[in-house]
Scaffold this motif. Structure first.
Motif, PDB file in Angstrom:
ATOM      1  N   LYS A  70       0.834  -1.209   0.000  1.00 44.09           N
ATOM      2  CA  LYS A  70       0.000   0.000   0.000  1.00 44.09           C
ATOM      3  C   LYS A  70       0.869   1.260   0.000  1.00 44.09           C
ATOM      4  O   LYS A  70       0.564   2.241  -0.689  1.00 44.09           O
ATOM      5  N   GLU A  71       1.959   1.232   0.777  1.00 44.08           N
ATOM      6  CA  GLU A  71       2.851   2.400   0.832  1.00 44.08           C
ATOM      7  C   GLU A  71       3.511   2.637  -0.528  1.00 44.08           C
ATOM      8  O   GLU A  71       3.576   3.775  -1.010  1.00 44.08           O
ATOM      9  N   ILE A  72       4.012   1.583  -1.162  1.00 44.49           N
ATOM     10  CA  ILE A  72       4.641   1.730  -2.481  1.00 44.49           C
ATOM     11  C   ILE A  72       3.616   2.212  -3.508  1.00 44.49           C
ATOM     12  O   ILE A  72       3.891   3.080  -4.340  1.00 44.49           O
ATOM     13  N   ASN A  73       2.412   1.668  -3.441  1.00 51.39           N
ATOM     14  CA  ASN A  73       1.355   2.067  -4.380  1.00 51.39           C
ATOM     15  C   ASN A  73       1.044   3.555  -4.251  1.00 51.39           C
ATOM     16  O   ASN A  73       0.830   4.260  -5.245  1.00 51.39           O
ATOM     17  N   SER A  74       1.054   4.059  -3.024  1.00 55.71           N
ATOM     18  CA  SER A  74       0.788   5.487  -2.804  1.00 55.71           C
ATOM     19  C   SER A  74       1.929   6.350  -3.311  1.00 55.71           C
ATOM     20  O   SER A  74       1.705   7.407  -3.906  1.00 55.71           O
ATOM     21  N   GLN A  75       3.183   5.897  -3.091  1.00 62.28           N
ATOM     22  CA  GLN A  75       4.344   6.690  -3.524  1.00 62.28           C
ATOM     23  C   GLN A  75       4.400   6.811  -5.034  1.00 62.28           C
ATOM     24  O   GLN A  75       4.656   7.891  -5.573  1.00 62.28           O
ATOM     25  N   PHE A  76       4.150   5.723  -5.755  1.00 61.58           N
ATOM     26  CA  PHE A  76       4.297   5.730  -7.210  1.00 61.58           C
ATOM     27  C   PHE A  76       2.982   6.030  -7.929  1.00 61.58           C
ATOM     28  O   PHE A  76       2.935   6.036  -9.154  1.00 61.58           O
ATOM     29  N   GLU A  77       1.893   6.272  -7.170  1.00 61.48           N
ATOM     30  CA  GLU A  77       0.601   6.675  -7.747  1.00 61.48           C
ATOM     31  C   GLU A  77       0.115   5.664  -8.771  1.00 61.48           C
ATOM     32  O   GLU A  77      -0.435   6.020  -9.810  1.00 61.48           O
ATOM     33  N   SER A  78       0.381   4.399  -8.508  1.00 61.88           N
ATOM     34  CA  SER A  78      -0.157   3.356  -9.368  1.00 61.88           C
ATOM     35  C   SER A  78      -1.574   3.020  -8.912  1.00 61.88           C
ATOM     36  O   SER A  78      -2.057   3.504  -7.885  1.00 61.88           O
ATOM     37  N   SER A  79      -2.268   2.177  -9.694  1.00 61.19           N
ATOM     38  CA  SER A  79      -3.642   1.824  -9.347  1.00 61.19           C
ATOM     39  C   SER A  79      -3.668   0.746  -8.249  1.00 61.19           C
ATOM     40  O   SER A  79      -4.311   0.932  -7.212  1.00 61.19           O
ATOM     41  N   ASP A  80      -2.950  -0.367  -8.469  1.00 61.77           N
ATOM     42  CA  ASP A  80      -2.912  -1.452  -7.482  1.00 61.77           C
ATOM     43  C   ASP A  80      -1.582  -2.197  -7.630  1.00 61.77           C
ATOM     44  O   ASP A  80      -1.007  -2.275  -8.733  1.00 61.77           O
ATOM     45  N   ILE A  81      -1.113  -2.789  -6.506  1.00 60.97           N
ATOM     46  CA  ILE A  81       0.049  -3.672  -6.501  1.00 60.97           C
ATOM     47  C   ILE A  81      -0.332  -4.895  -5.673  1.00 60.97           C
ATOM     48  O   ILE A  81      -0.853  -4.748  -4.555  1.00 60.97           O
ATOM     49  N   TYR A  82      -0.083  -6.090  -6.219  1.00 60.61           N
ATOM     50  CA  TYR A  82      -0.482  -7.282  -5.470  1.00 60.61           C
ATOM     51  C   TYR A  82       0.463  -8.440  -5.787  1.00 60.61           C
ATOM     52  O   TYR A  82       1.185  -8.438  -6.788  1.00 60.61           O
TER      53      TYR A  82
END
Length: 623
Positions: free
Chosen positions: A105-117
């Motif tokens: 969730k932290e990485i997803n917020s930093q890079f402004e991507s949609s989702d990481i899983y």
């Protein structure tokens, strides 16, 4: 006497033949322009539209490639983290699951991507950045997606699709989690594409991106989404359904027909809302297996071609009319000469009886000749005066621009010179030397301004470079310091703590700030509230410079004209109306934007937006 009567006289037969020849030539010329010229005009304006479409296509491709390049290495980096490998080795450990969920969730917020899983080797999601959302990916199985099975086979997973859980479009990147040399799981990153589509809307063109099956999955026109440019054969539908690329979305064929010529691809769309003919410019994007197309409405180009053809036909018609008038005048002159000859013969026969009358007629003829000569001389003098007036007008425009641009550096130089004299009288030689150095700098500044004015009518050849905003603001305030003190202005400068660098030219950017601040000082110096505020803020990949005064503001209805040349809201003799026009063109040369409006609490508000240096922006994003 009419033209027909004039050319019917026996002595006018040569003019009649010339008239008929000119009329026949005019008819043939107008027919040739209407037939051949119309086709040429259409090709010319379609070529112009094709060039604009090519430029738009290159920009769209650059944006798409930039967006994909931003995320393509992220899954591989995440897959190498120890926490990810530990969770793949122990997928039922709740503490590891919670830790990885928060980390993603932290990485997803930093890079402004949609989702990481993170998915196990059977395609089941065991951790996701959206674990705490109403529709999480945890527990979902995505083994049917190419980005999973390509990555689990040790390759590079890439795939565009409509999310089966979130029902949001995205471009997926997959990378294997390798443990002991074997792929044991897959990290997937989903990049949002909605923001890219927003930048395509509002122009005089439409942009579409199609997948390998010809289905439109990105478009500046929402109504074309999930329409196919190729026939929806059972094979294409089966391949799309196998990967569930568009989930349960209904696909249909876009109703259109091809109308190509030798040089252009033309498409006529029959859909009611967007019916019309479009010029199509396309290019493949092989790294994503996409095809990007730009569609420009040909109505404007065809209207321009029709207008050009009509103007050409009218020009020929006017030329023919001018020839007819010339022929008519020649016929009248011929008739007059004939009558003069008859009169002369009659006068010779009656010379003894009409001597006095003949003298009177000769006198009148001499007066008429003198009058015509005087008229001809007056016309020549008037023509010469008009040419001279044109030269003076051009010289006046150039002098007005030079006077406006040199006024402020000269005033600052005079102020420094006066101060230097006082310092020399007091024996403060070092301080006087500083003022002289500042005067020398202002002379360099005036030289740079002169080059700017010389290049004002064409695109400047000065290369853009990183410009420290703090230094430009400091130099600007140094020039305007005397004016600020003289007007008793309270100027506050609010710059962020970290250095800001913008893409610009230092001299021209300083000139823009001088022009805007000078207008702000003029606005507040006659009022009671003499505050002016200058602030700069980073806004994503842009830097905004905001200048607000507490003056009377911009009068209603004048905001749209304030950047026009020679338009000024100041009194007579207090401004040429060139400063803001020049500033607007300078900012546009920087690929920036200059806006003006009124602050809700009163006063004018100028906003200058410039591009931040890409390297600076990437450093901030990495943090």
């Amino acid at each position: 006497m009419t033209l027909a009567q004039a050319i019917s006289a026996p002595w006018q037969q040569p003019y009649k033949r010339r008239w008929l020849a000119a009329a026949g030539f005019a008819v043939l010329a107008m027919a040739a322009v209407a037939i051949w010229g119309s086709g040429y005009a259409h090709r010319f304006y379609l070529d112009e539209a094709n060039a604009r479409g090519t430029n738009t296509l290159r920009l769209a491709l650059a944006v798409l490639r930039g967006q994909t390049a931003r995320y393509e290495n992220l899954p591989e980096v995440i897959a190498n983290f120890e926490e990810i490998e530990a969770l793949i080795a122990d997928p039922d450990n709740p503490e590891l699951i919670d830790e990885v969920n928060l980390y993603l969730k932290e990485i997803n917020s930093q890079f402004e991507s949609s989702d990481i899983y993170l998915m196990a080797d059977d395609g089941t999601t065991i951790a996701a950045s959206n674990f705490d959302t109403p529709v999480p990916f945890v527990g979902e199985n995505f083994r049917y997606r190419p980005y999973f099975y390509d990555a689990i086979d040790g390759g590079e997973g890439r795939f565009f699709a409509l999310g089966t859980t979130s029902f949001k479009r995205g471009y997926y990147f997959g990378a294997p989690v390798v443990i002991d040399g074997e792929p044991r799981g897959v990290v997937a990153v989903k990049a949002d594409v909605d923001s890219i589509e927003e930048t395509w809307r509002g122009g005089d063109f439409e942009i579409v991106v199609t997948d390998p099956e010809g289905i439109i999955f990105m478009s500046s026109h929402p109504g074309w989404l999930y329409n196919s440019l190729l026939p929806l054969t059972p094979e294409r539908i089966a391949r799309t359904a196998e990967t569930r690329r568009y989930a349960e979305t209904e696909l249909r064929e876009l109703p259109y027909t091809e109308a190509n010529d030798d040089q252009h691809r033309l498409m006529r769309i029959e859909e009611p809302e967007t019916a019309g003919e479009y010029l199509v410019v396309s290019e493949a994007m092989p790294e994503a297996d996409w095809r990007v197309s730009v569609l420009l409405d040909t109505a404007s180009a065809r209207a321009q071609a029709a207008t050009t053809t009509i103007i050409a036909v009218l020009a020929i018609a006017l030329g023919t009319l001018a020839a007819a008038i010339y022929i008519q005048r020649r016929a009248r002159l011929r008739e007059r000469l004939h009558l003069q000859r008859e009169t002369k013969e009659l006068l010779e026969r009656r010379v003894a009886e009409r001597t006095a009358e003949l003298a009177s007629v000769n006198l009148k003829l001499e007066e008429e000749v003198a009058e015509r000569r005087a008229t001809e001389q007056m016309l020549r003098k008037t023509q010469s005066d008009l040419v001279q007036a044109g030269k003076l007008a051009a010289l006046g425009q150039m002098s007005a621009a030079l006077s406006h641009e040199f006024n402020q550096p000269l005033a600052a130089a005079k102020n420094y010179a006066d101060n230097a004299l006082v310092l020399i009288e007091r024996g403060r030689i070092e301080d006087a030397r500083v003022n002289v150095n500042r005067i020398s700098g202002l002379m360099d500044r005036m030289s740079a301004i002169s080059r700017h004015l010389r290049n004002f009518a064409r695109k400047p050849n000065e290369k853009l470079a990183p410009v420290p905003l703090e230094q430009v603001v400091s130099d600007t305030l140094e020039i305007l310091n005397w004016r600020i003190k003289a007007a008793d202005v309270d100027l506050t400068v609010d710059l962020p703590g970290e250095p800001l660098e913008v893409v610009a030219g230092p001299v021209r950017l300083q000139q823009v700030l001088v022009n805007i601040l000078t207008n702000a000082i003029d606005a507040v110096e006659t009022g009671t509230d003499r505050r002016i505020a200058l602030a700069a803020r980073r806004q994503g990949e842009r830097v905004a410079i905001i200048i607000r005064d507490h003056g009377p503001g911009i009068p209603p209805g004048l905001a749209e004209r304030i950047f026009d040349p020679f338009f000024s809201t100041k009194g007579v003799g207090k401004g040429l109306g060139l400063g803001l026009s020049i500033s607007y063109n300078i900012i546009k040369d920087f690929d920036g934007d200059l806006r003006v409006g009124n602050h809700p609490d009163g006063g004018a508000l100028f906003t200058v937006e410039l591009r931040a240096m890409p390297g600076d922006f990437m450093t901030e994003a990495a943090q």
